[in-house]
Enzyme design. Sequence first.
Site, short mmCIF file in Angstrom:
data_model
loop_
_atom_site.label_atom_id
_atom_site.label_comp_id
_atom_site.label_asym_id
_atom_site.label_seq_id
_atom_site.Cartn_x
_atom_site.Cartn_y
_atom_site.Cartn_z
N ARG A 1 20.53 24.09 51.59
CA ARG A 1 20.29 22.64 51.51
C ARG A 1 21.60 21.90 51.26
O ARG A 1 21.79 20.78 51.73
CB ARG A 1 19.30 22.33 50.39
CG ARG A 1 17.88 22.75 50.72
CD ARG A 1 17.05 21.51 51.01
NE ARG A 1 15.85 21.84 51.76
CZ ARG A 1 14.63 21.91 51.24
NH1 ARG A 1 14.46 21.68 49.96
NH2 ARG A 1 13.60 22.18 52.01
N ARG B 1 29.28 34.29 46.19
CA ARG B 1 27.85 34.62 46.12
C ARG B 1 27.03 33.82 47.14
O ARG B 1 25.80 33.65 46.96
CB ARG B 1 27.28 34.36 44.72
CG ARG B 1 27.82 35.33 43.70
CD ARG B 1 27.38 34.98 42.30
NE ARG B 1 27.98 35.92 41.38
CZ ARG B 1 27.30 36.84 40.70
NH1 ARG B 1 26.00 36.91 40.79
NH2 ARG B 1 27.92 37.66 39.90
N ARG C 1 20.66 16.32 40.37
CA ARG C 1 19.89 17.41 40.98
C ARG C 1 18.95 16.83 42.01
O ARG C 1 18.30 15.80 41.78
CB ARG C 1 19.11 18.14 39.89
CG ARG C 1 17.92 18.94 40.39
CD ARG C 1 17.37 19.89 39.37
NE ARG C 1 16.01 20.30 39.63
CZ ARG C 1 15.59 21.07 40.64
NH1 ARG C 1 16.46 21.53 41.52
NH2 ARG C 1 14.32 21.38 40.79
N VAL C 2 18.88 17.48 43.17
CA VAL C 2 17.92 17.10 44.21
C VAL C 2 17.13 18.36 44.55
O VAL C 2 17.65 19.29 45.16
CB VAL C 2 18.62 16.50 45.46
CG1 VAL C 2 19.01 15.05 45.22
CG2 VAL C 2 19.85 17.30 45.87
N GLY C 3 15.89 18.40 44.09
CA GLY C 3 15.12 19.64 44.23
C GLY C 3 13.66 19.39 44.52
O GLY C 3 13.27 18.31 44.99
N THR C 4 12.87 20.39 44.25
CA THR C 4 11.42 20.25 44.43
C THR C 4 10.71 20.52 43.11
O THR C 4 11.28 21.14 42.21
CB THR C 4 10.87 21.24 45.48
OG1 THR C 4 11.19 22.57 45.07
CG2 THR C 4 11.42 20.97 46.86
N MET D 1 12.43 23.97 37.47
CA MET D 1 13.10 25.01 36.70
C MET D 1 14.56 24.72 36.32
O MET D 1 15.28 25.63 35.94
CB MET D 1 13.04 26.34 37.48
CG MET D 1 11.62 26.80 37.75
SD MET D 1 11.53 28.37 38.61
CE MET D 1 12.02 29.50 37.31
N SER E 1 6.53 19.46 46.22
CA SER E 1 6.32 20.39 47.33
C SER E 1 4.91 20.99 47.32
O SER E 1 4.43 21.48 48.33
CB SER E 1 7.35 21.51 47.27
OG SER E 1 7.27 22.17 46.02
N ASP E 2 4.27 20.97 46.16
CA ASP E 2 2.93 21.57 46.05
C ASP E 2 2.26 20.98 44.81
O ASP E 2 2.92 20.35 43.99
CB ASP E 2 3.03 23.10 45.92
CG ASP E 2 3.96 23.52 44.80
OD1 ASP E 2 5.17 23.67 45.06
OD2 ASP E 2 3.50 23.66 43.65
N1 HPA Z 1 6.74 25.78 39.60
C1 HPA Z 1 5.64 25.57 40.32
N2 HPA Z 1 5.61 24.98 41.49
C2 HPA Z 1 6.78 24.56 41.98
C3 HPA Z 1 7.96 24.74 41.28
C4 HPA Z 1 7.95 25.38 40.02
O1 HPA Z 1 8.96 25.57 39.36
N3 HPA Z 1 8.94 24.22 42.03
C5 HPA Z 1 8.35 23.74 43.16
N4 HPA Z 1 7.04 23.94 43.13
#
Ligand code: HPA
Length: 234
Positions: free
Chosen positions: A24, A43, A87-90, A180, A203-204
């Site tokens: 990404r 790495r 931070r750019v994440g999910t 996380m 994302s979910d």
């Molecule tokens: N936990 C659960 N679902 C998730 C996470 C996580 O850390 N990151 C993205 N979807």
Amino acid sequence: MSVHIEAKAGEVADKILLPGDPLRAKFIAENFLEDAVCYNNVRGMLGYTGTYKGERVSVQGTGMGMPSAGIYAQELIQSYGVKKLVRVGTCGALSKDVHVRDLVIAQSAVTSSSMVAKHFPGFHFPPIADFELLQKAYTVAKEKEFTTHVGNVLSEDTFYKDDLDPTFRLAEYGVLGVEMEAAILYYLGAKFNVQALAIMTVSDHMITGEETTAEERQNTFKDMMYVGLETVIA
Ligand code: HPA
């Protein structure tokens, strides 16, 4: 050089985006930055510096989880003088009011991790976002009419859990989602007096089971990139 980053002095900008996934970082460098140069491949944890709207910006993969993200963030701050980290994440949604593809801006990060608590025996240190970055990110996201939530997130050490009850209990206290990395980033922001913010796309959904397709993830990821970049250059 630092232990895990091979950039030379001056090769990393003082403003940085931090995706977990190094690919990404490559995507952001190739699609959003001009004249991007790769400064790290140790790495395979790719890092690039380029310009965005004329401002020097870097983007560095951090890997998953607080031990990994904490290493990169601390080296970027201590060895390369980074001052603004976004931070750019999910994240997985915990609140019923939060849906897949929404943006979550972490105002603070509750954590079960010892990575923060171990430094403050007898205290519960609340890792909080930098207010200026938070305000900017929210303003940019609202201007673009991205569905955006601001509040507490849960930063966990484990993606897979035997018992989800404690996680769901936190949802009853307004925690928006689970990820996380935010807590260690906010801890390091406080420790080194630098600005840190975590923005996530959902994302979910941990409760409803809603999920996104790969294509939807890519599009909402681009919206988040825009918010992250506009925030970090402000
Ligand atoms: N936990 C659960 N679902 C998730 C996470 C996580 O850390 N990151 C993205 N979807």
